[in-house]
Design an enzyme around this catalytic site. Structure first.
Site, PDB file in Angstrom:
ATOM      1  N   TYR A 168       2.506  10.341   0.358  1.00 28.93           N
ATOM      2  CA  TYR A 168       3.702   9.910   1.071  1.00 28.93           C
ATOM      3  C   TYR A 168       4.952  10.423   0.367  1.00 28.93           C
ATOM      4  O   TYR A 168       5.451   9.818  -0.599  1.00 28.93           O
ATOM      5  CB  TYR A 168       3.754   8.384   1.175  1.00 28.93           C
ATOM      6  CG  TYR A 168       2.552   7.762   1.859  1.00 28.93           C
ATOM      7  CD1 TYR A 168       1.755   8.479   2.747  1.00 28.93           C
ATOM      8  CD2 TYR A 168       2.216   6.435   1.602  1.00 28.93           C
ATOM      9  CE1 TYR A 168       0.656   7.897   3.363  1.00 28.93           C
ATOM     10  CE2 TYR A 168       1.124   5.845   2.226  1.00 28.93           C
ATOM     11  CZ  TYR A 168       0.346   6.583   3.103  1.00 28.93           C
ATOM     12  OH  TYR A 168      -0.738   5.996   3.711  1.00 28.93           O
ATOM     13  N   ASP A 204       0.834  -1.207   0.000  1.00 32.45           N
ATOM     14  CA  ASP A 204       0.000   0.000   0.000  1.00 32.45           C
ATOM     15  C   ASP A 204       0.864   1.249   0.000  1.00 32.45           C
ATOM     16  O   ASP A 204       1.818   1.363   0.775  1.00 32.45           O
ATOM     17  CB  ASP A 204      -0.907   0.016   1.229  1.00 32.45           C
ATOM     18  CG  ASP A 204      -1.689   1.319   1.320  1.00 32.45           C
ATOM     19  OD1 ASP A 204      -2.632   1.502   0.513  1.00 32.45           O
ATOM     20  OD2 ASP A 204      -1.340   2.164   2.170  1.00 32.45           O
ATOM     21  N   GLY A 227      -1.368   1.239  11.024  1.00 35.97           N
ATOM     22  CA  GLY A 227      -1.017   1.727  12.357  1.00 35.97           C
ATOM     23  C   GLY A 227      -1.288   0.747  13.479  1.00 35.97           C
ATOM     24  O   GLY A 227      -1.826   1.150  14.517  1.00 35.97           O
ATOM     25  N   LYS A 238      -3.899   5.763  -3.445  1.00 35.95           N
ATOM     26  CA  LYS A 238      -4.989   6.598  -2.948  1.00 35.95           C
ATOM     27  C   LYS A 238      -5.233   7.791  -3.853  1.00 35.95           C
ATOM     28  O   LYS A 238      -4.372   8.161  -4.667  1.00 35.95           O
ATOM     29  CB  LYS A 238      -4.662   7.056  -1.520  1.00 35.95           C
ATOM     30  CG  LYS A 238      -4.403   5.868  -0.586  1.00 35.95           C
ATOM     31  CD  LYS A 238      -3.991   6.286   0.794  1.00 35.95           C
ATOM     32  CE  LYS A 238      -3.698   5.057   1.637  1.00 35.95           C
ATOM     33  NZ  LYS A 238      -2.404   4.426   1.274  1.00 35.95           N
ATOM     34  N   ASN A 279      -0.169   1.862  16.793  1.00 35.34           N
ATOM     35  CA  ASN A 279      -0.619   3.209  17.176  1.00 35.34           C
ATOM     36  C   ASN A 279       0.528   4.212  17.125  1.00 35.34           C
ATOM     37  O   ASN A 279       0.783   4.944  18.079  1.00 35.34           O
ATOM     38  CB  ASN A 279      -1.294   3.193  18.539  1.00 35.34           C
ATOM     39  CG  ASN A 279      -2.692   2.606  18.495  1.00 35.34           C
ATOM     40  OD1 ASN A 279      -2.954   1.588  19.133  1.00 35.34           O
ATOM     41  ND2 ASN A 279      -3.583   3.218  17.735  1.00 35.34           N
ATOM     42  N   SER A 280       1.224   4.203  15.984  1.00 38.47           N
ATOM     43  CA  SER A 280       2.351   5.086  15.664  1.00 38.47           C
ATOM     44  C   SER A 280       3.521   4.932  16.619  1.00 38.47           C
ATOM     45  O   SER A 280       4.362   5.830  16.730  1.00 38.47           O
ATOM     46  CB  SER A 280       1.918   6.567  15.564  1.00 38.47           C
ATOM     47  OG  SER A 280       1.820   7.188  16.809  1.00 38.47           O
ATOM     48  N   GLY A 281       3.614   3.789  17.279  1.00 39.19           N
ATOM     49  CA  GLY A 281       4.819   3.478  18.044  1.00 39.19           C
ATOM     50  C   GLY A 281       4.611   3.108  19.495  1.00 39.19           C
ATOM     51  O   GLY A 281       5.472   2.467  20.107  1.00 39.19           O
ATOM     52  N   LEU A 308       2.692   0.934  21.019  1.00 42.31           N
ATOM     53  CA  LEU A 308       2.662  -0.504  21.277  1.00 42.31           C
ATOM     54  C   LEU A 308       3.965  -1.203  20.903  1.00 42.31           C
ATOM     55  O   LEU A 308       4.140  -2.386  21.185  1.00 42.31           O
ATOM     56  CB  LEU A 308       1.489  -1.146  20.528  1.00 42.31           C
ATOM     57  CG  LEU A 308       0.121  -0.926  21.159  1.00 42.31           C
ATOM     58  CD1 LEU A 308      -0.994  -1.308  20.190  1.00 42.31           C
ATOM     59  CD2 LEU A 308      -0.009  -1.712  22.462  1.00 42.31           C
ATOM     60  N   ALA A 309       4.869  -0.462  20.270  1.00 49.07           N
ATOM     61  CA  ALA A 309       6.178  -1.018  19.929  1.00 49.07           C
ATOM     62  C   ALA A 309       7.255  -0.531  20.891  1.00 49.07           C
ATOM     63  O   ALA A 309       8.444  -0.672  20.627  1.00 49.07           O
ATOM     64  CB  ALA A 309       6.552  -0.651  18.498  1.00 49.07           C
TER      65      ALA A 309
END
Length: 326
Positions: free
Chosen positions: A53, A48, A227, A79, A230-232, A234-235
Site C-alpha cells: 500500500y 490492517d 472490500g 503482509k 465491493n470497491s464502491g 454498494l456505497a
C-alpha cells in the site's frame, strides 16, 4: 494440523489501510493521522496494512499513530509477498497515486517472508505484528503461474510463518487474497489461522460461502472481510472490484437499494452488517481516508436494519434462504 483455538482479530469493525497508501487519491499526512486517530477514538482495535500500500506509505503512517498506544491494546496485521527495495525512482503502481522511495519485488520464499516481517517492524517501529497474511497469491484469476507461485509460497512463506508463530514472533498467519480458492487450498495443504478475503463475501458476491466458510468452521479458522462495499458499488458508486461495474451487478445493487429504501434501511449499513453476521467472520475492515468516513462506518455498523429487509432480499432471490443475516 492444529485443532486448538486460533487467534483472531477483534470485530465487528476494523480498519483497512489501503486508502492510507494513497489508493486512488493522495491523502496528506495530517488527514491520514486524523483518520487513524478517529478510528482509535471510535473504539476500533484492529488495524490492517501492507508493504504494497503505497510502497510502505500506509505502514509508515500506521506506525506513527499506533506506536503511541499501548501495544497490547490493539491487533495489527500486515503482509508478505512483496519485498520493498530502496530505489530513487519509487514504484507507484496501480491503483496507488504515490509511494515511498521503494520498488516492489514479488517473492513468496521463506527468507523473503522473514525479511519482510522484519522490514515492516522497522517501518512501523512497533515491537510486534500479530497477524501476517501472504498477499495476493492469486489476485483476480487463477491463470498462468498461479500453481508455481502457490508451490513456492507453500514451501517457503507458509512454513516460515508457521516457524514465526511457533517462535512467538507473530500470533497467527494466513492469506490476504481476492479469491476463495487459494484459501481453501492453504487449509488443505498447510496450517493457516485466518484469511483476509476481499470482495468475495458481500451482498453482491457470495463466492466465499460454499466451500471456504464451511472448511474454516471445520478447522477453527477465521475470516476477515475486506472490500465489503465491493470497491464502491454498494456505497453508491459505479465500480466493482476496482473496475467499471458490470451491468448485472449494477442492476442487482439497484434492486437491493430499492428494497432498502422501501424498508427504511441504509444499504451501506446492510452491506457492513451482512458481512459481520456469518459465524466464521471475525472482523470487517472497510478502508477510509478521512475521519468522517471512519465515524460513518462505525454508525453504519450500529444502525438498525429491519428484519423485513433481509426477508425481502431472500424472498426476491437476492440472497440465499439459508445465508446468515443480522
Amino acid at each position: 494440523m492444529a485443532t486448538s483455538p486460533r487467534f483472531a482479530p477483534p470485530g465487528p469493525l476494523g480498519f483497512g489501510g489501503a486508502p492510507l497508501g494513497d489508493m486512488f487519491a493522495k491523502v496528506d499526512d495530517a488527514t491520514a493521522e486524523a483518520t487513524l486517530r478517529a478510528a482509535w477514538d471510535s473504539g476500533i482495535r484492529y488495524y490492517d496494512t501492507a508493504p504494497h500500500y503505497g510502497s510502505g506509505l500506509s505502514e509508515h503512517r500506521f506506525g506513527a499513530v499506533l506506536r503511541q498506544q499501548r501495544r497490547d491494546d490493539y491487533v495489527l496485521s500486515t503482509k508478505v509477498g512483496r519485498l520493498l527495495v530502496p530505489d530513487t525512482n519509487p514504484d507507484i503502481g496501480h491503483p496507488f497515486k504515490s509511494a515511498l522511495m521503494f520498488r516492489r519485488e514479488v517473492d513468496y520464499g521463506a527468507a523473503a517472508a522473514r525479511r519482510s516481517v522484519e522490514d515492516s517492524l522497522q517501518r512501523m517501529a512497533i515491537g510486534r505484528i500479530d497477524i501476517v497474511y501472504v498477499h495476493d497469491l492469486a489476485t483476480d484469476h487463477l491463470g498462468d503461474g498461479y500453481d508455481e507461485a502457490f508451490r513456492i509460497a507453500r514451501e517457503g512463506a507458509f512454513r516460515e510463518l508457521i516457524r514465526m508463530r511457533e517462535e512467538g514472533l507473530i500470533r497467527a498467519w494466513g492469506l490476504g487474497v481476492n479469491l476463495p480458492e487459494p484459501c481453501v487450498r492453504a487449509l488443505k495443504e498447510s496450517d493457516p489461522d485466518v484469511f483476509l478475503l476481499a470482495g468475495r463475501y458481500s451482498l453482491l458476491d457470495l463466492s466465499g460461502l460454499d466451500e471456504l466458510f464451511p472448511l474454516c468452521a471445520e478447522r477453527g479458522a477465521h475470516v476477515v472481510i475486506g472490500g465489503p462495499y465491493n470497491s464502491g458499488l454498494l456505497a453508491g458508486g459505479n465500480t466493482f472490484d476496482y473496475q467499471d461495474a458490470p451491468r448485472e451487478m449494477v442492476e442487482k445493487r439497484d434492486r437491493m437499494a430499492k428494497l432498502a429504501e422501501q424498508h427504511g434501511a441504509d444499504l451501506k449499513a446492510a452491506a457492513l452488517q451482512f458481512c459481520a453476521a456469518h459465524p466464521v467472520v471475525a472482523s470487517v475492515i472497510p478502508g477510509a481516508k478521512h475521519p468522517d468516513r471512519v465515524r460513518q462506518n462505525v454508525e453504519l455498523m450500529q444502525a438498525r436494519i429491519p428484519a423485513e429487509f433481509w426477508a425481502a432480499l431472500k424472498q426476491q432471490g437476492l440472497l440465499p434462504q439459508d445465508v446468515p443475516t443480522p
